[in-house]
Design an enzyme around this catalytic site. Structure first.
Site, PDB file in Angstrom:
ATOM      1  N   ARG A  94      50.510  29.362  35.041  1.00  0.00           N
ATOM      2  CA  ARG A  94      50.160  30.657  35.653  1.00  0.00           C
ATOM      3  C   ARG A  94      50.914  30.725  36.981  1.00  0.00           C
ATOM      4  O   ARG A  94      51.012  29.709  37.671  1.00  0.00           O
ATOM      5  CB  ARG A  94      48.647  30.786  35.887  1.00  0.00           C
ATOM      6  N   ASP A 244      44.025  33.201  45.880  1.00  0.00           N
ATOM      7  CA  ASP A 244      44.895  32.445  44.975  1.00  0.00           C
ATOM      8  C   ASP A 244      46.168  31.979  45.665  1.00  0.00           C
ATOM      9  O   ASP A 244      46.719  30.938  45.329  1.00  0.00           O
ATOM     10  CB  ASP A 244      45.238  33.286  43.747  1.00  0.00           C
TER      11      ASP A 244
HETATM   12  O1  MRU Z   1      42.228  34.801  37.198  1.00  0.00           O
HETATM   13  P1  MRU Z   1      41.263  33.850  37.850  1.00  0.00           P
HETATM   14  O2  MRU Z   1      39.889  33.938  37.308  1.00  0.00           O
HETATM   15  O3  MRU Z   1      41.806  32.439  37.866  1.00  0.00           O
HETATM   16  O4  MRU Z   1      41.207  34.348  39.355  1.00  0.00           O
HETATM   17  C1  MRU Z   1      40.462  33.621  40.287  1.00  0.00           C
HETATM   18  C2  MRU Z   1      40.341  34.303  41.577  1.00  0.00           C
HETATM   19  O5  MRU Z   1      40.932  35.322  41.833  1.00  0.00           O
HETATM   20  C3  MRU Z   1      39.524  33.625  42.600  1.00  0.00           C
HETATM   21  O6  MRU Z   1      38.955  34.568  43.466  1.00  0.00           O
HETATM   22  C4  MRU Z   1      40.445  32.711  43.419  1.00  0.00           C
HETATM   23  O7  MRU Z   1      41.102  31.792  42.595  1.00  0.00           O
HETATM   24  C5  MRU Z   1      39.718  32.003  44.461  1.00  0.00           C
HETATM   25  S1  MRU Z   1      38.741  30.739  43.754  1.00  0.00           S
HETATM   26  C6  MRU Z   1      38.173  29.878  44.991  1.00  0.00           C
END
Ligand code: MRU
Length: 354
Positions: A94, A244
């Protein structure tokens, strides 16, 4: 990739754990796509299975992706796969969460630096070190975040709005933004947690509501597009989200729908706070515009509600909030506020002097 019901007699299985049965080591993941209906574990015996789990969001959230990357290298090494190939494919499973590549690089560096025959053990030790560091970062962020809330919303009894899922499901510890909420709850200071559903994959409805319920928090779920009316009603004291990737200028990529909350929060003069470990800060990405935002299949949107056959859907996984809309970034090293490139660099530099 194996699949079995989690043993949860003493509570939920951890989001991720390493096991070493006689037929070879495995990485066991709590399958987040099956929550909250079922607690099912995925048993990854090889890197392709782990990559598939990452892409399908069985394992997800920035800090946990970092751990998955590091343990993935340990798995490749222990199982005798080509570790460089594994690193290339894992790091790019990803694109947005910077922790994934960071975890891969840490374990890979340990593997390469080890003596002959010691690489697998060194990679595993490094993954475990990162895991412990992430747990410690969660604890520290919760403390800093709780102090910040007391400053931003004196009087306690907070009504906090959150988006996506940022609790123990995404971390070696109790999480980022939800870790702060949990600290407030334990201190008796959480009046209400407003949980955005988080379309289209519903991490809020499925995962944050599940974690909030298990922690006994007072929480209310809302459709993402109901947030505006909550602000209008004066029902939000602070917005707390994770990240992220945080660019060097403080621009923050987080789950799509975070940026509109930041705009609303500014309009209504409500603090908008990002909670993330310094491992999520990417000094190599100068600005928000340079952050690669993952585009996911449109079917994730069209599968959610009936739409005419052949309808195309726009489905970015993340959006980017500019630093001027962020009241503070809470890290394990302290709080960055106002958010500037200099203040962010200074909080990250504390890691170098340890
Ligand atoms: O697509 P995801 O579910 O992996 O996205 C996760 C998020 O956007 C979270 O808010 C982010 O990773 C912060 S987790 C501490």
């Amino acid at each position: 990739m194996g699949d079995h019901l989690a043993k949860s007699g003493h509570g939920t299985a951890p989001a991720l754990r390493w096991e070493d049965p006689p037929d070879g080591p495995v990485l066991v993941l709590l399958d987040q796509t099956r929550l909250p209906q079922e607690e099912v574990e995925l048993v990854c015996t090889d890197v392709p299975a782990l990559v598939q789990a990452i892409r399908t969001l069985a394992v997800r959230g920035a800090p946990l992706l970092g751990l998955a990357g590091a343990y993935g290298i340990a798995l490749a090494a222990a199982r005798g796969y080509d570790v460089d190939d594994a690193a290339a494919v894992l790091a790019h499973a990803r694109p947005t969460a910077v922790n994934l590549g960071y975890g891969v690089r840490r374990a890979l560096a340990a593997f390469r630096a080890a003596g002959p025959g010691q690489g697998a053990a060194a990679a595993l030790a490094e993954a475990r070190r990162l895991h412990a560091e992430d747990a410690a970062a969660s604890t520290a962020m919760a403390e800093h975040g709780a102090r910040l809330l007391a400053e931003l919303a004196p009087g306690g009894g907070y009504r906090i709005l959150t988006h996506c899922n940022t609790g123990a499901l995404v971390s070696g510890g109790e999480g980022t933004a939800l870790g702060v909420v949990l600290a407030a709850h334990r201190a008796g200071e959480l009046r209400r947690l407003w949980v955005d559903e988080t379309r289209p994959l519903l991490q809020g409805a499925r995962l944050t509501a599940w974690e909030a319920a298990r922690a006994g928090m007072p929480y209310t779920l809302l459709a993402d597009n109901a947030a505006g009316s909550l602000f209008t009603a004066g029902e939000v004291d602070a917005v707390l989200i994770g990240a992220d990737r945080i660019a060097a200028d403080g621009s923050t990529a987080n789950k799509v729908g975070s940026y509109p909350l930041a705009v609303l929060a500014r309009y209504h003069q409500v603090p908008f706070v990002v909670v993330a470990p310094t491992t999520t800060v990417d000094q190599a990405t100068p600005t928000g515009a340079a952050i690669e935002v993952e585009q996911r299949p449109g079917s994730e949107v069209t599968d959610l509600a009936p739409s005419p056959l052949g309808t195309q859907a726009y489905n970015p996984a993340f959006d980017v909030t500019p630093p001027e809309l962020i009241t503070a970034i809470v890290t394990e090293n302290g709080v960055v506020s106002p958010v500037t490139a200099e203040s962010l660099a200074a909080v990250c530099a504390q890691n170098d002097v340890r």
